[in-house]
Write an enzyme that holds these catalytic residues in place. Structure first.
Site, PDB file in Angstrom:
ATOM      1  N   CYS A 397       0.825  -1.201   0.000  1.00 15.78           N
ATOM      2  CA  CYS A 397       0.000   0.000   0.000  1.00 15.78           C
ATOM      3  C   CYS A 397       0.868   1.264   0.000  1.00 15.78           C
ATOM      4  O   CYS A 397       1.421   1.611  -1.028  1.00 15.78           O
ATOM      5  CB  CYS A 397      -1.010  -0.048   1.133  1.00 15.78           C
ATOM      6  SG  CYS A 397      -2.485   0.893   0.735  1.00 15.78           S
ATOM      7  N   HIS A 543      -3.690  -5.106   0.284  1.00 15.92           N
ATOM      8  CA  HIS A 543      -3.132  -5.673   1.520  1.00 15.92           C
ATOM      9  C   HIS A 543      -3.204  -7.194   1.499  1.00 15.92           C
ATOM     10  O   HIS A 543      -4.144  -7.770   2.063  1.00 15.92           O
ATOM     11  CB  HIS A 543      -3.892  -5.134   2.736  1.00 15.92           C
ATOM     12  CG  HIS A 543      -3.655  -3.688   2.981  1.00 15.92           C
ATOM     13  ND1 HIS A 543      -2.645  -3.241   3.808  1.00 15.92           N
ATOM     14  CD2 HIS A 543      -4.258  -2.591   2.482  1.00 15.92           C
ATOM     15  CE1 HIS A 543      -2.648  -1.918   3.822  1.00 15.92           C
ATOM     16  NE2 HIS A 543      -3.622  -1.497   3.024  1.00 15.92           N
ATOM     17  N   GLU A 545      -1.720  -9.243   3.218  1.00 21.82           N
ATOM     18  CA  GLU A 545      -1.616  -9.844   4.558  1.00 21.82           C
ATOM     19  C   GLU A 545      -2.979 -10.246   5.123  1.00 21.82           C
ATOM     20  O   GLU A 545      -3.068 -11.150   5.951  1.00 21.82           O
ATOM     21  CB  GLU A 545      -0.895  -8.895   5.533  1.00 21.82           C
ATOM     22  CG  GLU A 545      -1.645  -7.618   5.934  1.00 21.82           C
ATOM     23  CD  GLU A 545      -1.407  -6.448   4.970  1.00 21.82           C
ATOM     24  OE1 GLU A 545      -1.083  -6.707   3.796  1.00 21.82           O
ATOM     25  OE2 GLU A 545      -1.563  -5.289   5.406  1.00 21.82           O
TER      26      GLU A 545
HETATM   27  N1  GLN Z   1      -2.052   6.659   2.739  1.00 22.06           N
HETATM   28  C1  GLN Z   1      -2.174   5.896   1.522  1.00 22.06           C
HETATM   29  C2  GLN Z   1      -3.551   6.047   0.920  1.00 22.06           C
HETATM   30  O1  GLN Z   1      -4.479   6.396   1.592  1.00 22.06           O
HETATM   31  C3  GLN Z   1      -1.863   4.448   1.763  1.00 22.06           C
HETATM   32  C4  GLN Z   1      -2.829   3.772   2.645  1.00 22.06           C
HETATM   33  C5  GLN Z   1      -2.335   2.484   3.242  1.00 22.06           C
HETATM   34  O2  GLN Z   1      -1.139   2.236   3.223  1.00 22.06           O
HETATM   35  N2  GLN Z   1      -3.225   1.665   3.771  1.00 22.06           N
HETATM   36  O3  GLN Z   1      -3.731   5.787  -0.244  1.00 22.06           O
END
Ligand code: GLN
Length: 570
Positions: A397, A543, A545
């Site tokens: 992310c 994600h 995970e």
């Molecule tokens: N801050 C980034 C976004 O909102 C990444 C979010 C995250 O890593 N879950 O896109």
């Protein structure tokens, strides 16, 4: 579990409550109960109740709350939901999660819609009734034989009383179908050196005050419980000594179901709930195989996780990245190795520009999700080091977005590249806010409004990511044929920003490969460098995970560990 089609006239309910103090492992106990009941052929579902007012965990600071676990339908929940999914190898939805805020909101909305027929709407029984409605709804949707409900918080707190009240009401409405499990803690004070039962006795009587009697007490402690204390607890807490389960600290939470079975917990639950006719002989073989595999490795790969949510006062909070830790472990066992993790603060790499060279000793580097400015330049420095020194790098992310920024700045010649999230007026916002997020942020509409949950992911042929998923599906689904050039799968998301479409061409021309996209081609979901240039340089907008399970490790984590292992061998 193969029990579908069975007519369930009397679903059974197991409430798991905690006594003495928080953090004794209620969630793991609830999950482990699920595992041992599944092993008996029962269809199980689980709910977590969080007693706070927040509608979900999404708006809470991670150092306050720990990890926010995202479900398929995008619900932002407590990390215990992750334990349930991992132990039960199931996916849950918002039906399986509630908070005080959620319960009250529904009741108030119903009242506004005149659904209470103009009568007084009362805390008792209308609030517990809504809790029960939610429990029954989740049970029905899962066609569950048994529903496990974990009540968050500790006995004696004001804010979980309403949920104990729900358990009490359900118990008297469904006699014989409700079991109460108290997970308690038995301290061994250093100056006495003896395990003390009194706090558990108090917890049990607090439960009695709420009109409930524990049927089973899970006695957590540093060491196993002896027979003398089992009997003492039995006498003072009004239960059979066999129903006091010894639950000493263990090196791995995945040992817990097997430990519970040493004290016959499965049999005790099945007979207490009169489920003899439904329960098969316990078959925990798949679980045992995993546990055995987890104890075998003698070799270790060392991974640096570079993040910012590590400290709370004097303590290191690895809980914030719990699912990542678990995903790394599962993929480690899959590769026959133990994973040793060092949590490194991103800010340290900002203060000391030479510190990055200390990363040489690691076999792999992972940057997890994150938000905001703090530590970002440190993370970018770490990514640059991993890229130049060919250390396997896995960005999740924010870790992917920063990988794109690093590449844009140092390879694509966009020196001012940044993300709109922290530098709204940067010359090159290579990471920009998603179109449908703009009005939400402008209106300060933050709760539950990110791009959340499961979305389709299209993988393109002849890329690192495609190869990884293709191998996984071949093995898992036992597909002999060549996997198609394009694979569609699903992954869970939680973000507001994305790779800006304006810069995709420039980035690609300078060598960055976008191997995964949303099926409409608009959103870049995976960025990577070809293996000819780097052993493993992969960033994912989602994600992975959240989908890693002990019995089904995630292929991307497994590939990352495999690459790290290769570096380790060199
Ligand atoms: N801050 C980034 C976004 O909102 C990444 C979010 C995250 O890593 N879950 O896109």
């Amino acid at each position: 579990m193969a029990t579908s089609g069975k007519k369930q006239k009397h679903p059974k309910y197991i409430f798991v409550v905690g006594g003495v103090m928080s953090g004794v492992g209620k969630g793991v106990a609830a999950s482990s109960i699920g595992t041992i009941l599944q092993a008996r052929g029962l269809t199980v579902t689980a709910l977590k109740i969080d007693p706070y007012i927040n509608i979900d965990a999404g708006t809470m600071n991670p150092t306050e709350h720990g990890e926010v676990f995202v479900l398929n339908d995008g619900d932002e929940t407590d990390q215990d939901m992750g334990n349930y999914e991992r132990f039960l190898n199931m996916s849950f939805t918002s039906d399986n999660y509630m908070t005080t805020g959620r319960v009250y909101k529904t009741v108030i909305e119903k009242e506004r819609n005149l659904e209470y027929g103009g009568r007084n709407v009362e805390v008792i029984p209308d609030i517990p009734n809504e809790v029960i409605r939610r429990i029954e709804n989740a049970t029905e949707k899962a066609n569950a034989d048994v529903t496990i409900i974990e009540i968050g918080g500790t006995l004696g707190e004001y804010q979980n009383l309403i949920f104990l009240e729900a358990a009490r009401i359900l118990k008297y409405r469904c006699p014989g179908d409700v079991l109460v499990v108290l997970v308690s803690y038995l301290p061994v004070p250093g100056h006495i050196g003896e395990m003390k039962t009194k706090p558990t006795q108090y917890a049990s009587s607090t439960l009695n005050n709420a009109g409930l009697q524990a049927n089973i007490i899970i006695a957590r402690g540093k060491v196993p419980l002896d027979q003398k204390r089992k009997e003492k607890i039995a006498t003072f807490c009004n239960i059979h000594p066999d129903h006091v389960i010894s639950a000493p600290d263990v090196s791995s939470i995945y040992d817990v179901p097997l430990n519970f079975e040493k004290d016959n917990l499965g049999d005790i639950i099945c007979s207490s709930l009169n489920m003899g006719n439904l329960c098969k002989q316990s078959d925990l073989s798949a679980w045992k195989k995993f546990v055995t595999k987890s104890k075998k490795p003698t070799k270790t790969v060392s991974i640096a996780v570079v993040g910012k949510y590590f400290s709370s006062g004097e303590f290191v909070l690895s809980d914030v990245y719990l699912s990542i830790l678990e995903a790394l472990k599962f993929s480690g066992y899959d590769n026959g190795v133990k994973v040793s993790i060092d949590y490194l603060s991103a800010m340290a790499f900002e203060k000391d520009t030479k510190l990055v060279s200390s990363l040489k000793k690691y076999d792999g580097i992972l940057i997890p999700g994150g938000f905001g400015k703090r530590g970002v330049e440190g993370k970018i420095r770490v990514i640059e080091y991993a890229r130049k020194n060919k250390i396997p790098y896995f960005g999740i992310c924010y870790g992917m977005q920063l990988m794109v920024i690093e590449y844009a700045r140092h390879i694509a010649g966009l020196k001012q590249a940044n993300t709109r999230e922290i530098e709204p007026h940067a010359q090159h916002c290579v990471i920009d806010i998603m179109d449908d997020q703009k009005s939400l942020v402008a209106g300060s509409n933050y709760g539950g409004t990110m791009r959340l949950g499961q979305y389709d992911l299209l993988l393109h042929g002849k890329t690192v990511a495609h190869g990884i998923y293709a191998d996984y599906f071949k093995k898992r689904d036992k597909v002999d044929k060549k996997i198609k050039d394009n694979i569609i799968t699903k992954e869970r998301h939680r973000h507001r920003y994305e790779v800006s479409s304006e810069y995709i061409e420039t980035l690609q021309k300078s060598g960055l490969v976008f191997s995964g996209r949303s099926p409409d081609g608009r959103l870049m979901e995976i960025a990577e460098l070809p293996v000819s240039q780097h052993p493993f340089f992969v960033g994912v907008q989602f994600h992975p995970e959240f989908l890693a399970r002990p019995l089904d490790p995630h292929p991307l984590f497994s590939a990352f560990i495999k690459a790290s292992l290769q570096r380790n061998k060199k």
